[in-house]
Write an enzyme that holds these catalytic residues in place. Structure first.
Site, PDB file in Angstrom:
ATOM      1  N   THR A   1       7.777  -2.464  20.459  1.00  0.00           N
ATOM      2  CA  THR A   1       8.820  -1.447  20.491  1.00  0.00           C
ATOM      3  C   THR A   1       8.291  -0.134  19.900  1.00  0.00           C
ATOM      4  O   THR A   1       7.434  -0.164  19.020  1.00  0.00           O
ATOM      5  CB  THR A   1       9.981  -1.981  19.622  1.00  0.00           C
ATOM      6  OG1 THR A   1      10.527  -3.104  20.299  1.00  0.00           O
ATOM      7  CG2 THR A   1      11.060  -0.961  19.372  1.00  0.00           C
TER       8      THR A   1
ATOM      9  N   ARG B   1      20.832  -9.671  27.373  1.00  0.00           N
ATOM     10  CA  ARG B   1      20.696  -9.613  25.898  1.00  0.00           C
ATOM     11  C   ARG B   1      20.366  -8.167  25.482  1.00  0.00           C
ATOM     12  O   ARG B   1      19.518  -7.510  26.055  1.00  0.00           O
ATOM     13  CB  ARG B   1      19.581 -10.545  25.443  1.00  0.00           C
ATOM     14  CG  ARG B   1      19.321 -10.527  23.924  1.00  0.00           C
ATOM     15  CD  ARG B   1      18.197  -9.597  23.563  1.00  0.00           C
ATOM     16  NE  ARG B   1      17.832  -9.684  22.148  1.00  0.00           N
ATOM     17  CZ  ARG B   1      16.978  -8.845  21.550  1.00  0.00           C
ATOM     18  NH1 ARG B   1      16.417  -7.856  22.229  1.00  0.00           N
ATOM     19  NH2 ARG B   1      16.693  -8.981  20.286  1.00  0.00           N
TER      20      ARG B   1
ATOM     21  N   GLY C   1      19.319  -5.793  22.117  1.00  0.00           N
ATOM     22  CA  GLY C   1      18.814  -5.878  20.746  1.00  0.00           C
ATOM     23  C   GLY C   1      19.391  -4.800  19.849  1.00  0.00           C
ATOM     24  O   GLY C   1      20.410  -4.172  20.156  1.00  0.00           O
ATOM     25  N   ASP C   2      18.710  -4.585  18.748  1.00  0.00           N
ATOM     26  CA  ASP C   2      19.190  -3.624  17.745  1.00  0.00           C
ATOM     27  C   ASP C   2      18.840  -2.174  18.089  1.00  0.00           C
ATOM     28  O   ASP C   2      19.528  -1.248  17.645  1.00  0.00           O
ATOM     29  CB  ASP C   2      18.549  -3.936  16.383  1.00  0.00           C
ATOM     30  CG  ASP C   2      17.021  -3.860  16.464  1.00  0.00           C
ATOM     31  OD1 ASP C   2      16.437  -4.512  17.363  1.00  0.00           O
ATOM     32  OD2 ASP C   2      16.418  -3.133  15.649  1.00  0.00           O
TER      33      ASP C   2
ATOM     34  N   THR D   1      11.931  -1.926  13.992  1.00  0.00           N
ATOM     35  CA  THR D   1      11.303  -2.828  14.956  1.00  0.00           C
ATOM     36  C   THR D   1      11.233  -4.218  14.347  1.00  0.00           C
ATOM     37  O   THR D   1      10.848  -4.373  13.187  1.00  0.00           O
ATOM     38  CB  THR D   1       9.887  -2.368  15.360  1.00  0.00           C
ATOM     39  OG1 THR D   1       9.247  -3.448  16.075  1.00  0.00           O
ATOM     40  CG2 THR D   1       9.019  -1.976  14.177  1.00  0.00           C
ATOM     41  N   GLY D   2      11.643  -5.203  15.116  1.00  0.00           N
ATOM     42  CA  GLY D   2      11.636  -6.567  14.593  1.00  0.00           C
ATOM     43  C   GLY D   2      12.626  -7.406  15.372  1.00  0.00           C
ATOM     44  O   GLY D   2      13.054  -7.027  16.468  1.00  0.00           O
TER      45      GLY D   2
ATOM     46  N   GLY E   1      15.708  -8.287  16.634  1.00  0.00           N
ATOM     47  CA  GLY E   1      16.910  -7.484  16.755  1.00  0.00           C
ATOM     48  C   GLY E   1      18.172  -8.133  16.232  1.00  0.00           C
ATOM     49  O   GLY E   1      19.020  -7.467  15.626  1.00  0.00           O
TER      50      GLY E   1
HETATM   51  N1  ASP Z   1      13.875  -4.893  17.887  1.00  0.00           N
HETATM   52  C1  ASP Z   1      13.530  -5.196  19.257  1.00  0.00           C
HETATM   53  C2  ASP Z   1      14.637  -6.038  19.835  1.00  0.00           C
HETATM   54  O1  ASP Z   1      15.085  -6.957  19.199  1.00  0.00           O
HETATM   55  C3  ASP Z   1      12.231  -5.905  19.417  1.00  0.00           C
HETATM   56  C4  ASP Z   1      11.041  -5.335  18.668  1.00  0.00           C
HETATM   57  O2  ASP Z   1      11.191  -4.468  17.821  1.00  0.00           O
HETATM   58  O3  ASP Z   1       9.895  -5.758  18.947  1.00  0.00           O
HETATM   59  O4  ASP Z   1      15.010  -5.801  20.954  1.00  0.00           O
END
Ligand code: ASP
Length: 334
Positions: A200, A228, A230-231, A251-252, A254
């Protein structure tokens, strides 16, 4: 010297110093290209050089805007557009595949001066989702558009579309097959046994006028369910900016970032508790998320231009630059 004179001299001296500092416009820029299990053994030297090159190119695009007195939202848009156009990051061109073998992308941008925000979720054929998020912020009365309605808005706004071929990379397709073979469910870009290398993207900036902005763009998680979200496009979770406190891009995983309202929580700790940027980031990323079992990281800049890159994973693709702060690109934990 009589004490009164010393105090007056001191007041003039400190007053002049503070005025000088306030009068000297400064800017700050922090970017990320995803967090996760990124260790030196996972990257070939050639690939690492290419990723560092892309991060540097993106930093420079944002710095050019800020150094010439441009707006934080423009710098954030410029950075993210460069990273979305690279196949090396999980956003735009390099977006990961859903369980159905499609690309569904999310993006958001927020202006800390006005608290205006724009986001798109689940878009499939928009070349630069960040440009569409920006159009939602500036050209619509809404904050978030999703799916076909967002694509229709892209056409109305003359925002470039791209076909399935543009978003196809062998590398991402292989990732999806591996995730399915190993029955991994939806997986973060850099986690697990598969060589997840790219992520991301996001940027936060403080411009020379003291305005903050944040933006994030992603393909989400490999093997995620159709629909789906994400955050990243959720204002307050993966993206937030307020001139009163700070600007954050995450990033992580979500689902954890949404439940912990990561970005807004960091700003709220600064605004209501008077915490420093680093203390607030540590509280949310290194404590709260860790206790919940959530992996990831954030980049942030506060109203005074302080910058942080805080992550609880082995690595995060990242870069920063500012007035008097030399350009720096990093990947692994220090
Ligand atoms: N945060 C992103 C999500 O969950 C994924 C990522 O940051 O790699 O969509």
């Amino acid at each position: 010297m009589p004490i009164k004179k010393i105090l007056t001299a001191a007041a003039i001296f400190f007053g002049a110093t503070m005025t000088h500092a306030a009068d000297t416009p400064t800017y700050s820029l922090v970017i990320h290209g995803g967090a996760g299990t990124i260790t030196p053994d996972k990257l070939t030297p050639e690939l690492e050089a290419e990723i560092r090159g892309d991060l540097k190119h993106a930093l420079e695009a944002g710095q050019k805007v800020l150094a010439s007195g441009g707006k934080a939202v423009d710098a954030v848009t410029a950075v993210i557009t460069v990273l979305e156009n690279s196949p090396h990051f999980n956003a735009g061109r390099g977006a990961v595949f859903t369980a159905e073998g499609k690309n569904e992308m999310d993006a958001a941008i927020m202006d800390g001066k006005t608290l205006n925000a724009g986001a798109v979720a689940g878009v499939t054929h928009v070349k630069n989702p960040i440009l569409l998020a920006r159009a939602v912020m500036e050209k619509s009365p809404h904050v978030m558009l999703a799916g076909p309605g967002a694509e229709q808005f892209a056409d109305e706004q003359g925002i470039e579309r791209a076909d399935d071929k543009y978003f196809y990379t062998d590398y991402r397709w292989h990732q999806l097959q591996e995730a399915k073979r190993l029955h991994m469910g939806a997986v973060m870009d850099h986690t697990g046994n598969i060589e997840y290398k790219f992520g991301t993207v996001g940027a936060v900036a403080r411009d020379m006028h003291g305005n903050l902005a944040a933006g994030t763009s992603t393909g989400g998680m490999t093997n995620k369910a159709h629909g789906r979200i994400g955050d990243s496009p959720i204002i307050g979770a993966g993206t937030y900016a307020d001139n009163k406190s700070c600007a954050v891009s995450g990033t992580g995983q979500g689902e954890f970032f949404i439940r912990a309202t990561v970005a807004r929580s960091i700003c709220a700790l600064i605004e209501y508790k008077g915490m420093s940027l680093q203390a607030a980031a540590d509280q949310v990323v290194m404590k709260q998320l860790v206790e919940m079992g959530g992996e990831g990281g954030i980049i942030a800049v506060d109203k005074d231009g302080n910058m942080t890159q805080t992550f609880n994973t082995p690595g995060m693709f990242r870069g920063m630059v500012g007035s008097g702060v030399p350009e720096k690109v990093d990947i692994y934990k220090d």
